[in-house]
Design a protein around this motif. Structure first.
Motif, PDB file in Angstrom:
ATOM      1  N   TYR A 158       0.833  -1.204   0.000  1.00 32.99           N
ATOM      2  CA  TYR A 158       0.000   0.000   0.000  1.00 32.99           C
ATOM      3  C   TYR A 158       0.870   1.258   0.000  1.00 32.99           C
ATOM      4  O   TYR A 158       0.627   2.215  -0.763  1.00 32.99           O
ATOM      5  CB  TYR A 158      -0.916   0.005   1.222  1.00 32.99           C
ATOM      6  CG  TYR A 158      -1.814   1.219   1.301  1.00 32.99           C
ATOM      7  CD1 TYR A 158      -2.984   1.289   0.554  1.00 32.99           C
ATOM      8  CD2 TYR A 158      -1.474   2.311   2.112  1.00 32.99           C
ATOM      9  CE1 TYR A 158      -3.810   2.401   0.613  1.00 32.99           C
ATOM     10  CE2 TYR A 158      -2.284   3.430   2.176  1.00 32.99           C
ATOM     11  CZ  TYR A 158      -3.453   3.465   1.434  1.00 32.99           C
ATOM     12  OH  TYR A 158      -4.254   4.582   1.498  1.00 32.99           O
ATOM     13  N   LEU A 161       2.872   1.482  -3.483  1.00 32.98           N
ATOM     14  CA  LEU A 161       2.045   1.746  -4.654  1.00 32.98           C
ATOM     15  C   LEU A 161       1.250   3.045  -4.536  1.00 32.98           C
ATOM     16  O   LEU A 161       0.860   3.631  -5.548  1.00 32.98           O
ATOM     17  CB  LEU A 161       1.071   0.581  -4.874  1.00 32.98           C
ATOM     18  CG  LEU A 161       1.718  -0.748  -5.272  1.00 32.98           C
ATOM     19  CD1 LEU A 161       0.670  -1.841  -5.374  1.00 32.98           C
ATOM     20  CD2 LEU A 161       2.486  -0.631  -6.585  1.00 32.98           C
ATOM     21  N   THR A 162       1.033   3.505  -3.318  1.00 32.33           N
ATOM     22  CA  THR A 162       0.251   4.725  -3.112  1.00 32.33           C
ATOM     23  C   THR A 162       1.117   5.973  -3.047  1.00 32.33           C
ATOM     24  O   THR A 162       0.697   7.057  -3.492  1.00 32.33           O
ATOM     25  CB  THR A 162      -0.585   4.617  -1.813  1.00 32.33           C
ATOM     26  OG1 THR A 162      -1.371   3.418  -1.867  1.00 32.33           O
ATOM     27  CG2 THR A 162      -1.503   5.813  -1.651  1.00 32.33           C
ATOM     28  N   VAL A 165       5.463   4.893  -5.869  1.00 34.33           N
ATOM     29  CA  VAL A 165       5.304   4.792  -7.318  1.00 34.33           C
ATOM     30  C   VAL A 165       4.770   6.095  -7.931  1.00 34.33           C
ATOM     31  O   VAL A 165       5.302   6.564  -8.960  1.00 34.33           O
ATOM     32  CB  VAL A 165       4.408   3.596  -7.689  1.00 34.33           C
ATOM     33  CG1 VAL A 165       4.099   3.586  -9.183  1.00 34.33           C
ATOM     34  CG2 VAL A 165       5.074   2.284  -7.276  1.00 34.33           C
ATOM     35  N   LYS A 169       6.358   8.336 -10.903  1.00 29.83           N
ATOM     36  CA  LYS A 169       5.549   8.588 -12.096  1.00 29.83           C
ATOM     37  C   LYS A 169       5.574  10.059 -12.475  1.00 29.83           C
ATOM     38  O   LYS A 169       5.666  10.410 -13.677  1.00 29.83           O
ATOM     39  CB  LYS A 169       4.107   8.139 -11.835  1.00 29.83           C
ATOM     40  CG  LYS A 169       3.172   8.387 -13.014  1.00 29.83           C
ATOM     41  CD  LYS A 169       1.739   8.034 -12.660  1.00 29.83           C
ATOM     42  CE  LYS A 169       0.798   8.407 -13.781  1.00 29.83           C
ATOM     43  NZ  LYS A 169      -0.614   8.146 -13.437  1.00 29.83           N
ATOM     44  N   ILE A 187       3.119   0.935 -12.651  1.00 32.07           N
ATOM     45  CA  ILE A 187       2.386   2.213 -12.588  1.00 32.07           C
ATOM     46  C   ILE A 187       0.883   1.967 -12.746  1.00 32.07           C
ATOM     47  O   ILE A 187       0.058   2.557 -12.035  1.00 32.07           O
ATOM     48  CB  ILE A 187       2.913   3.184 -13.668  1.00 32.07           C
ATOM     49  CG1 ILE A 187       4.339   3.638 -13.316  1.00 32.07           C
ATOM     50  CG2 ILE A 187       1.991   4.392 -13.792  1.00 32.07           C
ATOM     51  CD1 ILE A 187       5.001   4.481 -14.389  1.00 32.07           C
ATOM     52  N   SER A 190      -0.422   0.599  -9.628  1.00 35.37           N
ATOM     53  CA  SER A 190      -0.527   1.664  -8.628  1.00 35.37           C
ATOM     54  C   SER A 190      -1.813   2.464  -8.811  1.00 35.37           C
ATOM     55  O   SER A 190      -2.481   2.813  -7.833  1.00 35.37           O
ATOM     56  CB  SER A 190       0.685   2.592  -8.734  1.00 35.37           C
ATOM     57  OG  SER A 190       0.533   3.725  -7.911  1.00 35.37           O
ATOM     58  N   GLU A 191      -2.156   2.746 -10.057  1.00 33.41           N
ATOM     59  CA  GLU A 191      -3.364   3.532 -10.332  1.00 33.41           C
ATOM     60  C   GLU A 191      -4.637   2.766  -9.974  1.00 33.41           C
ATOM     61  O   GLU A 191      -5.636   3.354  -9.543  1.00 33.41           O
ATOM     62  CB  GLU A 191      -3.395   3.923 -11.815  1.00 33.41           C
ATOM     63  CG  GLU A 191      -2.276   4.895 -12.200  1.00 33.41           C
ATOM     64  CD  GLU A 191      -2.195   5.103 -13.703  1.00 33.41           C
ATOM     65  OE1 GLU A 191      -2.812   4.298 -14.450  1.00 33.41           O
ATOM     66  OE2 GLU A 191      -1.515   6.058 -14.142  1.00 33.41           O
ATOM     67  N   PHE A 193      -4.747   0.252  -7.712  1.00 30.75           N
ATOM     68  CA  PHE A 193      -4.596  -0.431  -6.422  1.00 30.75           C
ATOM     69  C   PHE A 193      -5.775  -0.198  -5.465  1.00 30.75           C
ATOM     70  O   PHE A 193      -6.230  -1.153  -4.821  1.00 30.75           O
ATOM     71  CB  PHE A 193      -3.281  -0.006  -5.756  1.00 30.75           C
ATOM     72  CG  PHE A 193      -2.914  -0.856  -4.562  1.00 30.75           C
ATOM     73  CD1 PHE A 193      -2.637  -2.203  -4.707  1.00 30.75           C
ATOM     74  CD2 PHE A 193      -2.863  -0.313  -3.288  1.00 30.75           C
ATOM     75  CE1 PHE A 193      -2.310  -2.999  -3.610  1.00 30.75           C
ATOM     76  CE2 PHE A 193      -2.539  -1.089  -2.192  1.00 30.75           C
ATOM     77  CZ  PHE A 193      -2.252  -2.437  -2.359  1.00 30.75           C
ATOM     78  N   ILE A 361       9.337  -3.870  -7.382  1.00 33.92           N
ATOM     79  CA  ILE A 361       8.836  -2.500  -7.480  1.00 33.92           C
ATOM     80  C   ILE A 361       9.987  -1.513  -7.618  1.00 33.92           C
ATOM     81  O   ILE A 361       9.944  -0.591  -8.458  1.00 33.92           O
ATOM     82  CB  ILE A 361       7.970  -2.150  -6.250  1.00 33.92           C
ATOM     83  CG1 ILE A 361       6.690  -2.997  -6.257  1.00 33.92           C
ATOM     84  CG2 ILE A 361       7.602  -0.666  -6.244  1.00 33.92           C
ATOM     85  CD1 ILE A 361       5.815  -2.812  -5.047  1.00 33.92           C
TER      86      ILE A 361
END
Length: 379
Positions: A158, A161-162, A165, A169, A187, A190-191, A193, A361
């Motif tokens: 979490y 990726l929140t 990432v 990006k 990516i 991540s969007e 997730f 990651i």
């Protein structure tokens, strides 16, 4: 809670009252009261056995037990049992009347009263709950670490990726260049997730609801047990746990001189594992028709060759109760060994798993940075 020997009264024991025989207990499920846990039961039976075996009369033994209870609810429970016995009920009837003891307990005690072997039954109940406590601790020790690591893994995912990432990006968006496929996939993950988390939470909630609705459904229980038994290693462990419980139940019931068919009926009510539970009725019918216990068991795949052959030998020498005690100990040792092995194997595997997730990651995020000069020159 220990026994204070100085308080023991060595007066002769009065004759125990007896009660009428009833099989109504078979309609009740095997469950424990919230008032008194397995540990309290184990100590209670051990202390009561010690007192009665030392020659203490029953009423005095209950007084000593009540005075030694630190929890008021347990003290009141013991005094309630004593009051009912004074009013003419037998010990097993008093236990049953409280509603805080299982059919397994008060039926075993009833048999102990009728056969004049109550101290022996109390000792067996102590051993039974001691085994259950040990098994529960083993299972908790196995489950705790993976559960903690699973939560930690979700937390790491979490966070990365929140927060991590999206930060990379924003850097990549400043440059007009193709990114590696791995980076694009991370990516995109991540969007999406938050949506994925919501779907997973919804699935878990749905499974819990289905479990609550259909947990007593025979088809569902059969399907669930088949899935559990097919899980590598853990399926074998689950089978051993329930076979150990099966042997423990029969050990106590047969030691209490309960008829085999009645013992099996009790096991059916208490075991909580569909493959064993569903096999009990056919086994009983075969025994009633004249078949041996081992032969009846051999028709069901849940019972292994070793268990059946040992029971066959025990039947020939009329030592079923002793054999089930030995088998229960063997299964307990095997369960303990396997649970320890799970901890030994899972710990490095989980560390490697987390390392792989974090590593993938980070590689996905840093790989484009190695070509940063090319991207800048291309811009």
């Amino acid at each position: 809670m220990g026994i204070d020997i100085s308080k023991i009264n060595t007066k002769p024991k009065p004759k125990k009252p007896s009660g009428s025989f009833s099989f109504d207990f078979l309609n009740k499920e095997f469950s424990f009261s919230k008032k008194i846990g397995a540990k309290q039961r184990e100590v209670l039976y051990k202390d009561l056995y010690t007192l009665l075996n030392a020659g203490v009369d029953f009423r005095t033994a209950l007084d000593i037990l009540a005075n030694q209870q630190k929890k008021k609810v347990l003290k009141n429970l013991v005094l309630e049992i004593k009051e009912q016995i004074i009013n003419g009920r037998s010990f097993h009837e008093a236990l049953r009347q409280t509603g805080d003891f299982s059919a397994y307990e008060y039926f075993s005690i009833k048999i102990g009263e009728e056969t004049k072997k109550l101290p022996m039954v109390l000792l067996e109940l102590h051993k039974y709950f001691k085994r259950q406590i040990k098994l529960r601790k083993q299972i908790i020790s196995v489950v705790t670490y993976p559960a903690f690591v699973l939560v930690l893994t979700v937390g790491v995912l979490y966070f990365m990726l929140t927060y991590v990432v999206p930060m990379f990006k924003s850097v990549f968006n400043q440059f007009d260049a193709d990114l590696p496929d791995l980076t694009k996939n991370i990516i995109a993950l991540s969007e999406k997730f938050p949506i994925i988390l919501a779907i997973v939470a919804g699935v878990i909630l749905m499974v819990v609801m289905l479990w609550r609705v259909y947990r007593q459904n025979k088809t569902f229980r059969s399907f669930k047990s088949k899935i559990i038994l097919r899980v590598p290693y853990f399926g074998k462990l689950a089978k051993l746990i329930y076979l150990a419980r099966f042997c423990q139940f029969l050990d106590l019931l047969l030691t209490s001189k309960t008829p085999l068919t009645d013992s099996l009926e009790m096991v059916k009510k208490m075991i909580g594992f569909f493959p064993i539970e569903s096999s009990i009725e056919p086994i009983k019918k075969d025994i009633i028709k004249g078949s041996s216990f081992s032969t009846a068991m051999s028709k069901h795949s849940i019972y292994g060759y070793k268990l059946i052959s040992m029971i066959e030998v025990a039947e020939e020498i009329n030592e079923l109760d002793t054999m089930f005690s030995r088998l229960a100990d063997e299964y307990d040792e095997e369960v303990e060994h396997r649970t320890k092995m799970i901890g030994v194997v899972l710990e490095p595997l989980i560390i490697i798993f987390i390392g792989l997730i974090v590593g993938i990651i980070m590689v996905a995020m840093y790989a484009p940075m190695f070509d940063l000069s090319k991207i800048i020159n291309g811009g």
